[in-house]
Design a protein around this motif. Structure first.
Motif, PDB file in Angstrom:
ATOM      1  N   PHE A   2      12.860  -6.402   5.490  1.00  0.00           N
ATOM      2  CA  PHE A   2      13.290  -5.149   6.097  1.00  0.00           C
ATOM      3  C   PHE A   2      13.469  -4.102   5.002  1.00  0.00           C
ATOM      4  O   PHE A   2      13.878  -4.420   3.880  1.00  0.00           O
ATOM      5  CB  PHE A   2      14.607  -5.336   6.840  1.00  0.00           C
ATOM      6  CG  PHE A   2      14.492  -6.187   8.075  1.00  0.00           C
ATOM      7  CD1 PHE A   2      14.237  -5.618   9.301  1.00  0.00           C
ATOM      8  CD2 PHE A   2      14.636  -7.571   7.997  1.00  0.00           C
ATOM      9  CE1 PHE A   2      14.136  -6.402  10.454  1.00  0.00           C
ATOM     10  CE2 PHE A   2      14.527  -8.359   9.128  1.00  0.00           C
ATOM     11  CZ  PHE A   2      14.281  -7.775  10.357  1.00  0.00           C
ATOM     12  N   ASP A  11       8.317   9.188  13.186  1.00  0.00           N
ATOM     13  CA  ASP A  11       9.170   8.140  13.749  1.00  0.00           C
ATOM     14  C   ASP A  11       9.776   8.528  15.097  1.00  0.00           C
ATOM     15  O   ASP A  11      10.538   7.742  15.675  1.00  0.00           O
ATOM     16  CB  ASP A  11      10.316   7.812  12.782  1.00  0.00           C
ATOM     17  CG  ASP A  11       9.824   7.227  11.469  1.00  0.00           C
ATOM     18  OD1 ASP A  11       8.983   6.315  11.513  1.00  0.00           O
ATOM     19  OD2 ASP A  11      10.277   7.695  10.404  1.00  0.00           O
ATOM     20  N   ALA A  14       9.431   6.035  17.956  1.00  0.00           N
ATOM     21  CA  ALA A  14      10.187   4.816  17.698  1.00  0.00           C
ATOM     22  C   ALA A  14      11.675   5.031  17.931  1.00  0.00           C
ATOM     23  O   ALA A  14      12.357   4.183  18.510  1.00  0.00           O
ATOM     24  CB  ALA A  14       9.939   4.339  16.264  1.00  0.00           C
ATOM     25  N   VAL A  57      15.684   5.114   8.933  1.00  0.00           N
ATOM     26  CA  VAL A  57      15.195   4.074   9.827  1.00  0.00           C
ATOM     27  C   VAL A  57      15.119   2.750   9.088  1.00  0.00           C
ATOM     28  O   VAL A  57      15.002   2.700   7.857  1.00  0.00           O
ATOM     29  CB  VAL A  57      13.804   4.423  10.419  1.00  0.00           C
ATOM     30  CG1 VAL A  57      13.884   5.667  11.273  1.00  0.00           C
ATOM     31  CG2 VAL A  57      12.765   4.575   9.323  1.00  0.00           C
ATOM     32  N   GLU A  59      12.827  -0.525   8.871  1.00  0.00           N
ATOM     33  CA  GLU A  59      11.480  -0.961   9.197  1.00  0.00           C
ATOM     34  C   GLU A  59      11.304  -2.415   8.778  1.00  0.00           C
ATOM     35  O   GLU A  59      11.737  -2.816   7.691  1.00  0.00           O
ATOM     36  CB  GLU A  59      10.457  -0.077   8.489  1.00  0.00           C
ATOM     37  CG  GLU A  59       9.037  -0.284   8.969  1.00  0.00           C
ATOM     38  CD  GLU A  59       8.114   0.871   8.601  1.00  0.00           C
ATOM     39  OE1 GLU A  59       7.045   0.981   9.223  1.00  0.00           O
ATOM     40  OE2 GLU A  59       8.478   1.651   7.704  1.00  0.00           O
ATOM     41  N   GLY A  63       7.441  -3.120  12.875  1.00  0.00           N
ATOM     42  CA  GLY A  63       7.638  -1.680  12.757  1.00  0.00           C
ATOM     43  C   GLY A  63       9.101  -1.299  12.726  1.00  0.00           C
ATOM     44  O   GLY A  63       9.967  -2.108  12.382  1.00  0.00           O
ATOM     45  N   VAL A  64       9.388  -0.061  13.103  1.00  0.00           N
ATOM     46  CA  VAL A  64      10.755   0.447  13.071  1.00  0.00           C
ATOM     47  C   VAL A  64      11.592  -0.273  14.119  1.00  0.00           C
ATOM     48  O   VAL A  64      11.215  -0.354  15.291  1.00  0.00           O
ATOM     49  CB  VAL A  64      10.772   1.973  13.312  1.00  0.00           C
ATOM     50  CG1 VAL A  64      12.201   2.488  13.410  1.00  0.00           C
ATOM     51  CG2 VAL A  64      10.036   2.694  12.185  1.00  0.00           C
ATOM     52  N   CYS A  65      12.736  -0.809  13.678  1.00  0.00           N
ATOM     53  CA  CYS A  65      13.571  -1.594  14.586  1.00  0.00           C
ATOM     54  C   CYS A  65      15.034  -1.147  14.569  1.00  0.00           C
ATOM     55  O   CYS A  65      15.900  -1.816  15.132  1.00  0.00           O
ATOM     56  CB  CYS A  65      13.485  -3.069  14.235  1.00  0.00           C
ATOM     57  SG  CYS A  65      13.782  -3.449  12.494  1.00  0.00           S
ATOM     58  N   TYR A  67      17.797   2.568  13.534  1.00  0.00           N
ATOM     59  CA  TYR A  67      17.995   3.875  12.914  1.00  0.00           C
ATOM     60  C   TYR A  67      19.476   4.181  12.793  1.00  0.00           C
ATOM     61  O   TYR A  67      20.312   3.635  13.527  1.00  0.00           O
ATOM     62  CB  TYR A  67      17.295   4.996  13.696  1.00  0.00           C
ATOM     63  CG  TYR A  67      17.828   5.221  15.098  1.00  0.00           C
ATOM     64  CD1 TYR A  67      19.024   5.911  15.330  1.00  0.00           C
ATOM     65  CD2 TYR A  67      17.136   4.748  16.207  1.00  0.00           C
ATOM     66  CE1 TYR A  67      19.504   6.106  16.606  1.00  0.00           C
ATOM     67  CE2 TYR A  67      17.611   4.944  17.500  1.00  0.00           C
ATOM     68  CZ  TYR A  67      18.796   5.626  17.686  1.00  0.00           C
ATOM     69  OH  TYR A  67      19.281   5.821  18.960  1.00  0.00           O
TER      70      TYR A  67
END
Length: 202
Positions: A2, A11, A14, A57, A59, A63-65, A67
Motif C-alpha cells: 500500500f 482520483d 475513486a 489517497v 493505493e 487501485g485506490v482503496c 482517502y
C-alpha cells in the motif's frame, strides 16, 4: 503493498466510489441511493476541488482503496462551497422541502443537505478550526493505514498553522468511534440523534 500519495483530479471517480461504499455507517451504501454520485458530491468532491493540498489517497492491490480529505479553515471552506460548489448542484437536484422529513428517500435527504448544508459549530471551530473525512474500504482496514493517512493530513494541517481538527461520526458507527479515540480524538459534542463531534489538538 500500500502507498499513501497526494490525491489528484484523476482520483475523483475513486473517491466518489469509496465515499458511497462506506456511507452506511462504514458499510456499503450502494443499495440505498438511486443516484450513486450524490454522497460524493457532498462529502468528497468539494475537497478535491477546493482543498487539494489536504487530500491523500491510499493505493494498493486493485487501485485506490481509501482517502483522507480535509480543510484547514472550516468556516472559509463552507463559504467557498456556498459560492462555488452548491449552486450548480442545487440546480440539478431540487430541494425536497415540501416532502416531510420522515417520508424522504435517501436521495431526497441528501438533496435537502445540498440546499441546507451543515454548518460547523462556532464553539468547536474556536479550538478546532480544521475538519476531515477519512474512509477506507474493508481490504485496507486493520493494517495501520488509517493512522498513517491521518498523520499525513495532520502534518499538512500543522504546516498550514492549524491548532486543531474535528470530525463528525454517527452514533451507530461504534467501530469508527473506537478508532478515532484510539488515535487521540476526544468528544466535543453530541447531537440529540446521537452523532458525535470529536476533536484533536494538533
Amino acid at each position: 503493498m500500500f502507498e499513501i500519495r497526494p490525491a489528484s483530479p484523476a482520483d475523483r471517480a475513486a473517491l466518489y466510489r469509496i465515499c458511497l461504499e462506506t456511507a452506511d455507517s462504514g458499510e456499503d451504501a450502494t443499495h440505498l441511493y438511486r443516484d450513486p454520485l450524490l454522497v460524493g458530491h457532498i462529502y468528497a468532491g468539494p475537497y478535491l476541488e477546493f482543498e487539494p493540498d489536504f487530500a491523500f489517497v491510499l493505493e494498493g492491490g486493485d487501485g485506490v482503496c481509501g482517502y483522507v480529505i480535509g480543510a484547514p479553515d472550516t468556516a472559509a471552506f463552507e463559504a467557498r462551497l456556498e459560492h462555488g460548489w452548491w449552486p450548480a448542484l442545487r440546480r440539478r437536484y431540487p430541494d425536497p422541502a415540501d416532502v416531510p422529513p420522515d417520508l424522504r428517500t435517501p436521495d431526497e435527504r441528501l438533496a435537502h443537505l445540498l440546499h441546507h448544508p451543515h454548518r460547523a459549530n462556532a464553539a468547536v471551530l474556536a479550538g478546532y478550526p480544521s475538519h476531515l473525512h477519512i474512509d477506507l474500504l474493508p481490504r485496507a482496514q486493520g493494517g495501520g493505514h488509517g493512522r498513517q493517512m491521518l498523520e499525513c493530513l495532520f502534518a499538512a494541517l500543522r504546516e498550514a498553522g492549524s491548532p486543531g481538527v474535528h470530525l463528525g461520526v454517527g452514533g451507530r458507527n461504534t467501530r469508527a468511534q473506537g478508532f478515532y479515540r484510539h488515535v487521540g480524538f476526544r468528544e466535543l459534542a453530541r447531537s440529540p440523534e446521537g452523532s458525535l463531534t470529536l476533536g484533536l489538538r494538533l
